[in-house]
Structures are given as C-alpha cells and as structure tokens.
Design an enzyme around this catalytic site. Structure first.
Site, PDB file in Angstrom:
ATOM      1  N   GLN A   1       0.819  -1.225   0.000  1.00 11.39           N
ATOM      2  CA  GLN A   1       0.000   0.000   0.000  1.00 11.39           C
ATOM      3  C   GLN A   1       0.845   1.265   0.000  1.00 11.39           C
ATOM      4  OE1 GLN A   1      -3.146  -0.010  -0.526  1.00 11.39           O
ATOM      5  NE2 GLN A   1      -3.587  -2.175  -0.165  1.00 11.39           N
TER       6      GLN A   1
ATOM      7  N   CYS B   1      -8.982  -8.690   4.504  1.00 13.28           N
ATOM      8  CA  CYS B   1      -7.884  -9.626   4.821  1.00 13.28           C
ATOM      9  C   CYS B   1      -7.076  -9.138   6.018  1.00 13.28           C
ATOM     10  CB  CYS B   1      -6.954  -9.859   3.619  1.00 13.28           C
ATOM     11  SG  CYS B   1      -7.801 -10.588   2.235  1.00 13.28           S
TER      12      CYS B   1
HETATM   13  N1  7TS Z   1      -0.266  -6.570   1.959  1.00  8.64           N
HETATM   14  C1  7TS Z   1      -1.093  -5.530   1.978  1.00  8.64           C
HETATM   15  C2  7TS Z   1      -0.854  -4.409   2.926  1.00  8.64           C
HETATM   16  C3  7TS Z   1      -2.184  -5.506   1.109  1.00  8.64           C
HETATM   17  O1  7TS Z   1      -3.004  -4.465   1.122  1.00  8.64           O
HETATM   18  C4  7TS Z   1      -2.400  -6.593   0.218  1.00  8.64           C
HETATM   19  C5  7TS Z   1      -3.629  -6.668  -0.658  1.00  8.64           C
HETATM   20  C6  7TS Z   1      -1.480  -7.628   0.220  1.00  8.64           C
HETATM   21  C7  7TS Z   1      -0.434  -7.600   1.109  1.00  8.64           C
HETATM   22  C8  7TS Z   1      -1.577  -8.775  -0.731  1.00  8.64           C
HETATM   23  O2  7TS Z   1      -1.300  -8.322  -2.008  1.00  8.64           O
HETATM   24  P1  7TS Z   1      -1.438  -9.315  -3.272  1.00  8.64           P
HETATM   25  O3  7TS Z   1      -1.246  -8.408  -4.439  1.00  8.64           O
HETATM   26  O4  7TS Z   1      -0.375 -10.324  -3.136  1.00  8.64           O
HETATM   27  O5  7TS Z   1      -2.805  -9.891  -3.187  1.00  8.64           O
HETATM   28  N2  7TS Z   1      -4.689  -5.905  -0.196  1.00  8.64           N
HETATM   29  C9  7TS Z   1      -5.963  -5.918  -0.661  1.00  8.64           C
HETATM   30  C10 7TS Z   1      -6.953  -5.085  -0.170  1.00  8.64           C
HETATM   31  O6  7TS Z   1      -6.804  -4.248   0.721  1.00  8.64           O
HETATM   32  N3  7TS Z   1      -8.097  -5.337  -0.828  1.00  8.64           N
HETATM   33  O7  7TS Z   1      -7.881  -6.300  -1.724  1.00  8.64           O
HETATM   34  C11 7TS Z   1      -6.544  -6.667  -1.636  1.00  8.64           C
END
Ligand code: 7TS
Length: 418
Positions: free
Chosen positions: A215, A376
């Site tokens: 983020q 999540c």
């Molecule tokens: N860490 C953070 C802080 C995140 O916001 C997310 C996904 C992930 C890890 C995982 O990322 P990915 O690209 O491997 O899936 N966050 C979110 C969310 O806030 N809404 O949908 C996905």
C-alpha cells in the site's frame, strides 16, 4: 507519450495530478447510468493507457520466452524483461538489479522470504515479530513457518487510533527476535508506520526487517537504501501495472545465503541426478517461465509514475482524504476506523448498524466502487470489535467529484435504512 525513466531526473515533474485522469480509460465509463467513481484503489488500481499499450505492443510483436532463445523475438522479450528489472531497481533505489526478484505479488514475495529464509534459519525459541495491523499475507506465512520450526510468533499491539504501540514494540524486541515483518502502510487503516525507526531498532538487536510495501509504492517515494530494510515486498496491480506481477527486493548478501524457494527451469546452473547447482541472483528465485508481459507492464507503470511528482500525489490524496473525512464525520452514525496522525488516502468506516456489504451494494448502484469486508485483516476487525468495514481508497486520479458522489451515495444509504 515518451517513456522517461527515473534516472532522467532533470525533467519537470507533473504536479497537476488530477489532470492525469484523462490517461486512465476505465474511469471514463458509466456504471448503472452514473459516472464511475472508482474508490477501490487499495484493492487494485486502474491502468493508464500507456501501460495497456506497452503490454499490448509487447504481446503483438515481441512475445517469446526469455533467456533461452538466440532468435530476435526472444532477445527483444529478454531485453524488455530485464529492462523492467532495472526500472524497478531505480524506482526503489536498490543498489543492484540482482536484488530485484520478480514474483506474482506481495503475497508470493512474503512467502518466498518466510519459506526460504525462515525454514533455513529459524529454530525453536527464535521469535518472529509482526503486528496486529498486518494483512493476512504477512501473518499466515509466518504462522506456517513458526509451526514448522518451533519459532514463536509475537505481535505488536495497536492503539485506538490505529497506530503501532511503539512502547510495546520496544519491549517485545529482544535478542530472540530474528525477523520483524511489518506493513509499511496499512490497507485497512491507512496508517503510515514509522518504519525507519522500527528498522533501526530491530537492527540494533540483530533482527532482519521485511516491509510489506503493497500500500506504499503508489503513494510515496520508496528508497530501500535509505530505509535500510532487508526485504521490501510489493505488487504491480496496486501501482497501475497488471496483476500477477510483483517484486521482492532483498539485500544481496542475504539473498545469496538463502536457499531456492521453488525448483525448476531457469533457477539452476547444472542438473545431474547426483547434484544440482543453482543459478546466480536473481534467477535462483525465479523458477519457470515468468509473467513476462506483466513485468513489462510494471516497467511501463514505473515510466509513467516517474513523470509525476510524488509530493504532489501525496498532497492531492491528503486533500481528498481530509475532504472525505470531514463530510463522512458529519453523517449520523458514522465511525471512522483508523485515525492515525500519518495516513494515506484510506477511509475505513461503519455507518450505524448498516452492514458494510449493504453500503457497498447501494454505493455500487450510485456508480461508486468501494471495498467492503474484513480486507484480509481480521485481527484489525477483532481489535475494533467490528465484523467488517466499508473502505474508500484514493489514487492520484481521483477528484472531489468522486468524493461528492461517494458521500451522496452514503446519504442515499442512510435514507433507505432510516
Ligand atoms: N499486503 C497488503 C498491505 C495488502 O493491502 C495486500 C492486498 C497484500 C499484502 C496482498 O497483495 P497481493 O497483491 O499479493 O494480493 N490488499 C488488498 C486489499 O486491501 N483489498 O484487496 C486486496
């Protein structure tokens, strides 16, 4: 539009970020007859035409497998893929492009470190320190590894504002702490954590630090050398690039000592049934054919972002957050979850006893896209004693009209439930 890399820094950066909205085709459509107000950027951001074109041009003319062909297309694809790696290196100011490993995303990047480093180096009695505000992808991999190694998982509590309890962190940190894995910016609260302070303190006890930057990368300039973090994980699709591509940055000296995470093609130098030797960095960690066009799209997103002043992005998103926060606070029954002093453009909230999914469904009818649920981050929901929140999250291309439409949708929600 010309691709300009971060290294060509004498150019004037674009600071009128809202004008860039024209570059994003997905924003210019109607949903249920209303203009789309896309406020789900923390889940996934929209792609500029520039990124879409880069991927499409590659797919049309240059697709071939990489590193293995002497033919022209394979050379073009290899150059573009490795060029993207160099763009990522410059983007986060890593010292060496061998420190940039392409993964599927943040989740895979964290799993790579947990499995490779965790399984080979953790032992019974060691501690891994995470926090209450981690995304599940920075909790569950460590639970799996702690179960297998006998290491203990410790958790830094958070405060009512949604900030890390730094006093508790100081007390939890000890010579037993081997890895500190912390989110740079919380997806559910928007909190920007004081990661430099955390890194310096962890290092003073001999612990390594992994930052979950999912983020952060689209909202602030990241300099991994200045931060001195040991690992930095992020996803392309949250920074205007395609899905299925992400990055693990790791310090070369640490990555060199770590065993492979997955076995297969590309990650080896020689294979015999007696003994297999592994490839050098970063290929040791890139088994199999990677997401070539995804990496090229990520490189294009970095080219695109390199033209924009990150301070202007932060200022613009802060303005939208303040504008939305003050109006949301005036709505009856509203409660904002996450009131840290330092926040990115993430606004998590509840509205009386209206279920977050109902809020999301009515907002959708008004053309407004938000995320609802536990994001999540179930421990955060547990801490604030809420089953779910609705969440609006901003990117540089959002504007005050989006916020007005969002607040209007919430007024409609309140009327329907009154
Ligand atoms: N860490 C953070 C802080 C995140 O916001 C997310 C996904 C992930 C890890 C995982 O990322 P990915 O690209 O491997 O899936 N966050 C979110 C969310 O806030 N809404 O949908 C996905």
């Amino acid at each position: 539009m010309n691709a300009i890399t971060a290294s060509q820094s004498n150019i004037k950066l674009i600071s009128d970020v809202a004008s860039l909205r024209a570059d994003i085709p997905a924003l210019h459509q109607k949903i249920w007859g209303k203009p789309l107000a896309y406020l789900d950027n923390a889940a996934s951001s929209q792609r500029p035409q520039f990124v879409i074109d880069a991927v499409s041009n590659h797919e049309k003319r240059n697709h071939a497998n990489i590193h293995r062909g002497v033919h022209k297309l394979s050379q073009r694809a290899t150059n573009a893929y490795e060029g993207a790696r160099e763009k990522v290196r410059a983007f986060i100011n890593a010292g060496n492009s061998r420190e940039i490993i392409f993964t599927r995303g943040t989740t895979e990047s964290i799993n790579l470190v947990a499995h490779s480093l965790g399984l080979s180096q953790l032992k019974s009695g060691d501690e891994v320190l995470i926090s209450w505000m981690e995304h599940h992808s920075n909790i569950v991999p460590w639970q799996l590894i702690c179960e297998r190694t006998g290491a203990n998982l410790r958790t830094i509590p958070i405060t009512d504002r949604g900030e890390l309890d730094l006093e508790a962190f100081n007390q939890l940190l000890s010579e037993r702490t081997k890895i500190v894995a912390i989110v740079h910016v919380s997806n559910a609260l928007g909190t920007i954590n004081p990661v430099k302070e955390i890194i310096d303190k962890a290092h003073s006890k001999g612990a390594m630090v992994l930052l979950d930057g999912a983020q952060a990368v689209a909202h602030m300039r990241i300099d991994v050398q200045e931060l001195d973090c040991d690992f930095y994980a992020f996803s392309g699709h949250k920074m205007f690039a395609p899905t299925g591509i992400g990055v693990l940055y790791g310090k070369k000296v640490l990555l060199e000592d770590m065993p492979p995470y997955q076995g297969g093609g590309e990650m080896i130098l020689t294979v015999t049934f007696k003994k297999t030797t592994y490839n050098t960095l970063p290929y040791k960690f890139e088994a199999g054919t990677p997401h070539i066009s995804g990496a090229i799209g990520l490189g294009a997103a970095i080219d695109y972002l390199s033209r924009i002043d990150f301070n202007a992005i932060a200022k613009h998103e802060r303005d939208l957050l303040e504008y939305a926060t003050s109006q949301l606070s005036d709505l009856p029954g509203s409660r904002i979850i996450g009131n840290a002093h330092k926040k990115t453009g993430v606004l998590s909230f509840i509205l009386g006893d209206i279920h977050a999914h109902d809020i999301g469904t009515i907002l959708d009818q008004e053309g407004v896209a938000v995320r609802t649920g536990h994001h999540c981050t179930m421990p955060i929901m547990e801490f604030f004693s809420v089953p779910a929140t609705a969440r609006a999250s901003f990117a540089f291309y959002n504007n005050r009209n989006d916020v007005d439409q969002f607040i209007g949708g919430l007024r409609t929600t309140l009327e329907i439930f009154s």
